[in-house]
Design a protein around this motif. Structure first.
Motif, PDB file in Angstrom:
ATOM      1  N   ASP A 182       0.829  -1.203   0.000  1.00 42.91           N
ATOM      2  CA  ASP A 182       0.000   0.000   0.000  1.00 42.91           C
ATOM      3  C   ASP A 182       0.866   1.258   0.000  1.00 42.91           C
ATOM      4  O   ASP A 182       1.883   1.341   0.699  1.00 42.91           O
ATOM      5  N   GLY A 183       0.425   2.258  -0.784  1.00 43.33           N
ATOM      6  CA  GLY A 183       1.146   3.522  -0.829  1.00 43.33           C
ATOM      7  C   GLY A 183       1.048   4.293   0.467  1.00 43.33           C
ATOM      8  O   GLY A 183       2.002   4.977   0.871  1.00 43.33           O
ATOM      9  N   ARG A 184      -0.090   4.191   1.149  1.00 42.14           N
ATOM     10  CA  ARG A 184      -0.248   4.878   2.428  1.00 42.14           C
ATOM     11  C   ARG A 184       0.727   4.334   3.467  1.00 42.14           C
ATOM     12  O   ARG A 184       1.337   5.096   4.233  1.00 42.14           O
ATOM     13  N   ASP A 185       0.904   3.030   3.488  1.00 45.32           N
ATOM     14  CA  ASP A 185       1.844   2.434   4.434  1.00 45.32           C
ATOM     15  C   ASP A 185       3.290   2.795   4.103  1.00 45.32           C
ATOM     16  O   ASP A 185       4.124   2.934   5.007  1.00 45.32           O
ATOM     17  N   LEU A 186       3.595   2.963   2.833  1.00 40.00           N
ATOM     18  CA  LEU A 186       4.942   3.380   2.447  1.00 40.00           C
ATOM     19  C   LEU A 186       5.267   4.753   3.011  1.00 40.00           C
ATOM     20  O   LEU A 186       6.360   4.989   3.548  1.00 40.00           O
ATOM     21  N   VAL A 187       4.324   5.678   2.881  1.00 41.11           N
ATOM     22  CA  VAL A 187       4.558   7.032   3.399  1.00 41.11           C
ATOM     23  C   VAL A 187       4.681   7.016   4.919  1.00 41.11           C
ATOM     24  O   VAL A 187       5.536   7.692   5.506  1.00 41.11           O
ATOM     25  N   ARG A 188       3.857   6.219   5.574  1.00 45.89           N
ATOM     26  CA  ARG A 188       3.885   6.188   7.042  1.00 45.89           C
ATOM     27  C   ARG A 188       5.147   5.518   7.568  1.00 45.89           C
ATOM     28  O   ARG A 188       5.715   5.960   8.574  1.00 45.89           O
ATOM     29  N   ILE A 189       5.609   4.449   6.913  1.00 46.82           N
ATOM     30  CA  ILE A 189       6.839   3.808   7.370  1.00 46.82           C
ATOM     31  C   ILE A 189       8.040   4.721   7.126  1.00 46.82           C
ATOM     32  O   ILE A 189       8.998   4.746   7.916  1.00 46.82           O
ATOM     33  N   ALA A 190       7.997   5.507   6.045  1.00 42.60           N
ATOM     34  CA  ALA A 190       9.066   6.483   5.812  1.00 42.60           C
ATOM     35  C   ALA A 190       9.069   7.550   6.893  1.00 42.60           C
ATOM     36  O   ALA A 190      10.131   7.982   7.357  1.00 42.60           O
ATOM     37  N   GLU A 191       7.883   7.966   7.318  1.00 40.00           N
ATOM     38  CA  GLU A 191       7.813   8.950   8.396  1.00 40.00           C
ATOM     39  C   GLU A 191       8.332   8.372   9.708  1.00 40.00           C
ATOM     40  O   GLU A 191       9.054   9.047  10.459  1.00 40.00           O
ATOM     41  N   ARG A 192       8.000   7.119  10.006  1.00 42.59           N
ATOM     42  CA  ARG A 192       8.470   6.512  11.254  1.00 42.59           C
ATOM     43  C   ARG A 192       9.980   6.297  11.256  1.00 42.59           C
ATOM     44  O   ARG A 192      10.619   6.352  12.311  1.00 42.59           O
ATOM     45  N   GLU A 193      10.566   6.053  10.105  1.00 42.07           N
ATOM     46  CA  GLU A 193      11.996   5.766  10.046  1.00 42.07           C
ATOM     47  C   GLU A 193      12.848   7.035  10.016  1.00 42.07           C
ATOM     48  O   GLU A 193      13.894   7.097  10.660  1.00 42.07           O
TER      49      GLU A 193
END
Length: 358
Positions: A182-193
């Motif tokens: 999912d694209g939404r999860d990609l953005v959120r995991i990038a924010e968390r990292e």
């Protein structure tokens, strides 16, 4: 009846008129009329309404302000060039060595001006890239498009490649790119990292700036000094936040950043939030413990902190989605303690005369 090729004027007659008779049509014509389809050609109607809604007509306005600044800048440039040319001619008339020295200095000044303009242009382009990246990340959080999410994460990694503190976080994020759908999860995991370390440093910068403003304005005797100090502190804070999140603002970049920060404050009602916090503090009985200077220092510090929080949201390349955004409540307690210590130090160092004067 007459043939279609004949020209016949219109006339009035009665159905029972004996002079009116019907001519029988030939067999070919009757068969052709029975077999041939009737074709009707639609005529264009200029007054017919379109199927959809009428789009508003927008008149193109002449950008007179842009024309003025461009023409004025051209005149100033021509005037400076003519002044330099006259100066060089005068120097060569006095001595060849002075002329060559002036020509060399003019060349160095031109190279420096070109480098400054190039740096400002690159700075504006980088700030525009960050704004576009944040907008695309917001759209990806809503659309959940995988390709858009991978593109956003790739641009974010390219933006943060010159931050050595995030090398391990970038490596972890790159290892997860092929596993997330999912694209939404990609953005959120990038924010968390990538964003937690930067957000912590941004909170520290905003807290330090607000604390300095609260301490200085609590003991400063002049309002003009307070205004100058608050302005310089706010500009430095916004510049450091932009550098922290990957921007490199120059002079024009700072103007653009401050305009965006003030616009963000106006849209989100940041001043009203700050006023509510001050009223809450006064409602808890703290007004009786605060002197006039201390209360002014705390208020200036809160306003500076709110400006810093708006600058974080403007300079951050990703919107707050997976992480909690910082709030003004996180900094209110430290501001009160710092302003109280500053006033106590100022009163203690001034001696009994200052206390009596107060």
């Amino acid at each position: 009846m007459s043939s279609p090729a004949e020209f016949r004027r219109p006339a009035a007659f009665r159905p029972d008129d004996p002079n009116v008779f019907l001519r029988p049509a030939p067999a070919e014509t009757a068969a052709r009329r029975r077999l041939s389809p009737v074709e009707v050609e639609a005529e264009s109607d200029d007054f017919a309404e379109p199927a959809g809604e009428l789009a508003p007509v927008r008149r193109r306005r002449t950008p007179w302000a842009l024309v003025f600044w461009l023409s004025a800048g051209g005149l100033v440039t021509l005037g400076l060039g003519l002044a330099v040319a006259n100066l060089l001619s005068d120097l060569f008339a006095r001595a060849d060595s002075l002329g060559y020295l002036g020509a060399g200095l003019a060349t160095l000044a031109g190279i420096a001006a070109f480098a400054i303009l190039l740096r400002e242009a690159l700075s504006l382009m980088r700030l525009a890239t960050i704004d576009h990246l944040r907008s695309r990340a917001t759209d990806t959080l809503g659309s959940d498009d995988r390709d858009a999410g991978r593109a956003v994460v790739g641009e974010l990694l390219a933006l943060m490649r010159r931050t050595p503190e995030l090398a391990r976080a970038r490596a972890r994020l790159q290892s997860h790119l092929g596993e997330i759908i999912d694209g939404r999860d990609l953005v959120r995991i990038a924010e968390r990292e990538l964003m937690p370390a930067l957000d912590d440093e941004a909170r520290r910068l905003v807290g330090n700036a607000a604390t300095r403003v609260a301490a200085v304005t609590a003991v400063s005797p002049r309002a003009a000094v307070d205004m100058v100090f608050v302005l310089l502190t706010a500009l430095g804070m916004v510049r450091r936040l932009s550098l922290l999140y990957g921007g490199r603002p120059g002079t024009f970049g700072m103007v653009r950043l401050m305009r965006h920060v003030i616009s963000h404050l106006a849209m989100t009602g940041g001043m009203a939030v700050t006023d509510g916090i001050v009223q809450q503090m006064i409602g808890h009985g703290l007004a009786a413990k605060l002197s006039a200077r201390l209360g002014e220092g705390v208020l200036n510090g809160l306003l500076t902190a709110r400006l810093g929080l708006a600058a974080i949201e403007v300079t951050r390349p990703l919107p707050f989605s997976a992480l909690r955004p910082p709030t003004i409540q996180d900094l209110a307690g430290g501001l009160l303690r710092s302003a109280d210590r500053a006033e106590a130090t100022a009163i203690g160092g001034a001696g009994p005369r200052a206390a009596v004067h107060e």
